[in-house]
Scaffold this motif. Structure first.
Motif, PDB file in Angstrom:
ATOM      1  N   GLY A 199       0.921  -1.142   0.094  1.00 52.87           N
ATOM      2  CA  GLY A 199       0.091   0.054  -0.068  1.00 52.87           C
ATOM      3  C   GLY A 199       0.893   1.247   0.036  1.00 52.87           C
ATOM      4  O   GLY A 199       0.472   2.414  -0.652  1.00 52.87           O
ATOM      5  N   TRP A 200       1.976   1.191   0.576  1.00 56.00           N
ATOM      6  CA  TRP A 200       2.880   2.497   0.735  1.00 56.00           C
ATOM      7  C   TRP A 200       3.495   2.785  -0.526  1.00 56.00           C
ATOM      8  O   TRP A 200       3.535   4.057  -0.874  1.00 56.00           O
ATOM      9  N   LEU A 201       3.300   1.733  -1.339  1.00 59.45           N
ATOM     10  CA  LEU A 201       4.148   1.830  -2.932  1.00 59.45           C
ATOM     11  C   LEU A 201       3.214   2.495  -3.517  1.00 59.45           C
ATOM     12  O   LEU A 201       3.162   3.334  -4.468  1.00 59.45           O
ATOM     13  N   ILE A 202       1.898   1.899  -3.651  1.00 60.23           N
ATOM     14  CA  ILE A 202       0.641   2.452  -4.342  1.00 60.23           C
ATOM     15  C   ILE A 202       0.445   3.958  -4.007  1.00 60.23           C
ATOM     16  O   ILE A 202       0.279   4.888  -4.809  1.00 60.23           O
ATOM     17  N   ARG A 203       0.565   4.384  -2.719  1.00 63.32           N
ATOM     18  CA  ARG A 203       0.351   5.824  -2.213  1.00 63.32           C
ATOM     19  C   ARG A 203       1.503   6.746  -2.714  1.00 63.32           C
ATOM     20  O   ARG A 203       1.367   7.854  -3.229  1.00 63.32           O
ATOM     21  N   GLN A 204       2.857   6.136  -2.701  1.00 60.79           N
ATOM     22  CA  GLN A 204       3.729   7.119  -3.295  1.00 60.79           C
ATOM     23  C   GLN A 204       3.620   7.419  -4.563  1.00 60.79           C
ATOM     24  O   GLN A 204       3.865   8.442  -5.077  1.00 60.79           O
ATOM     25  N   SER A 205       3.322   6.051  -5.598  1.00 55.77           N
ATOM     26  CA  SER A 205       3.408   6.463  -6.948  1.00 55.77           C
ATOM     27  C   SER A 205       2.135   7.165  -7.298  1.00 55.77           C
ATOM     28  O   SER A 205       2.227   7.944  -8.260  1.00 55.77           O
ATOM     29  N   LYS A 206       1.070   7.174  -6.425  1.00 53.44           N
ATOM     30  CA  LYS A 206      -0.179   7.786  -6.704  1.00 53.44           C
ATOM     31  C   LYS A 206       0.293   9.366  -6.583  1.00 53.44           C
ATOM     32  O   LYS A 206      -0.026  10.548  -7.416  1.00 53.44           O
ATOM     33  N   ALA A 207       0.879   9.671  -5.571  1.00 56.90           N
ATOM     34  CA  ALA A 207       0.984  10.998  -5.051  1.00 56.90           C
ATOM     35  C   ALA A 207       2.069  11.808  -5.999  1.00 56.90           C
ATOM     36  O   ALA A 207       1.930  12.736  -6.734  1.00 56.90           O
ATOM     37  N   ILE A 208       3.200  11.075  -6.778  1.00 55.25           N
ATOM     38  CA  ILE A 208       3.850  11.349  -7.869  1.00 55.25           C
ATOM     39  C   ILE A 208       3.213  11.679  -9.171  1.00 55.25           C
ATOM     40  O   ILE A 208       3.145  12.608  -9.802  1.00 55.25           O
ATOM     41  N   ASN A 209       2.404  10.788  -9.604  1.00 59.31           N
ATOM     42  CA  ASN A 209       1.348  10.798 -10.759  1.00 59.31           C
ATOM     43  C   ASN A 209       0.579  12.134 -10.521  1.00 59.31           C
ATOM     44  O   ASN A 209       0.579  12.951 -11.829  1.00 59.31           O
TER      45      ASN A 209
END
Length: 358
Positions: free
Chosen positions: A216-226
């Motif tokens: 989940g941490w990876l999803i949240r970080q990638s979403k924030a960058i996008n």
């Protein structure tokens, strides 16, 4: 004079007279199975470079390096205290090593002087540079320092065990976690040009390419960058106020990301534990692995976006064409008009399509 000596030379810090500061074994070697035992022994010794070892004036560059080693020494203690496998301890040590060097580079760039040359690189190139410059004896512990004193504890590092679950090489049934350059650097006058020049070719991340469970941490970080990259695009299209707009969007990203982090169970990104506002923003800025936005490579890119005129110039070394040679040296704003004046629309489409084949 070698590149290391030349690019790390600080003329304003040259001592006058007989004063000589201590030699600082910097940077420290990258953590691995071969030096983990030495790392853990190193983490238990008294602080390697006490502040009183340095003259009060003229040794700023050495003190910043020594401070980074002292910080890393303390943070390694967190990793060596983990009740887990050797792979987990190494993964933790890698996090500490990178975070310490990222903080060191942020301090370097905050001072108007010659900056350590590895800091001028970004992403994987930065870590590789530091690794190559490291001494094989960086964790050597002399018997003279074994005086029973406790090592100095420095706050600021928290082990992210979730980030290691997929990074353990050779572990059956686990997926290797892709590298994501997070958090993105804080926009300012030194990086706004790179933010806008590279925003179309920096990596984006697709949820379907990420591990399905436990990340989940990876999803949240990638979403924030996008989301941030989309909003950067809006800022960069404006003729004035790009920096102000970009910083506003960046702060919005930090606020939203930490709000989402606090809704989740388990370990959260450490900067989100800071006081909301400037304290939180400063933590994110100091933690950015690529504060200058120089890196454009990533492990999980979106399907290739339609090539642009700027893309053509970014790859001009592979395209031997007189039009490219005439137009690309111009300032960014003049490139599109120059190229469009040089070629017919149909030919332009063919040239851009050719970029997919390079």
């Amino acid at each position: 004079m070698t590149q290391k000596e030349d690019t790390n030379f600080h003329p304003e810090n040259v001592p006058i007279g007989p004063r000589m500061g201590p030699e600082v074994d910097f940077p420290a070697a990258f953590p691995n199975t071969g030096n983990l035992q030495d790392i853990c022994q190193f983490s238990k010794t008294p602080v390697r470079y006490p502040k009183d070892m340095f003259p009060q004036d003229g040794f700023g560059h050495k003190y910043r390096q020594a401070d980074a080693i002292n910080q890393l020494q303390s943070w390694y203690g967190v990793c060596c205290g983990i009740n887990g496998t050797q792979e987990e301890q190494i993964c933790c040590a890698e996090q500490a090593w990178k975070k310490s060097l990222a903080a060191y580079c942020s301090r370097e760039f905050s001072i108007k002087t010659s900056h350590y040359f590895c800091c001028k690189k970004s992403g994987k190139a930065r870590w590789s540079c530091f690794d190559k410059e490291a001494s094989d004896t960086s964790y050597h512990v002399s018997s003279e320092v074994s005086n029973g004193n406790s090592p100095k504890k420095i706050r600021g590092f928290k082990y992210n065990s979730s980030a290691c679950k997929g990074a353990l090489r050779g572990t059956k049934g686990q997926t290797e976690v892709p590298y994501i350059s997070f958090p993105p650097g804080r926009p300012d006058s030194s990086n706004i040009a790179h933010i806008c020049a590279h925003h179309k070719i920096r990596p984006r991340y697709m949820p379907k390419c990420l591990p399905r469970t436990g990340y989940g941490w990876l999803i949240r970080q990638s979403k924030a960058i996008n989301v941030l990259e989309r909003e950067y695009n809006q800022c960069c299209e404006e003729k004035k106020g790009e920096q102000r707009c970009a910083e506003k969007k960046w702060k919005k990203m930090v606020d939203k990301f930490c709000k989402d982090e606090k809704k989740t169970k388990g370990q959260q990104f450490e900067c989100c534990g800071k006081k909301k506002g400037e304290e939180q923003y400063s933590c994110f800025a100091a933690s950015a692995p690529d504060p200058e936005y120089r890196s454009t490579d990533g492990a999980l890119n979106l399907p290739a976006a339609p090539p642009t005129l700027q893309t053509l110039c970014d790859t001009h070394t592979a395209v031997q064409n007189q039009m490219v040679e005439r137009c690309c040296p111009r300032v960014l704003q003049e490139i599109p008009a120059c190229i469009e004046a040089e070629v017919r629309p149909s030919l332009l489409v063919n040239l851009l399509h050719m970029l997919y084949l390079l």
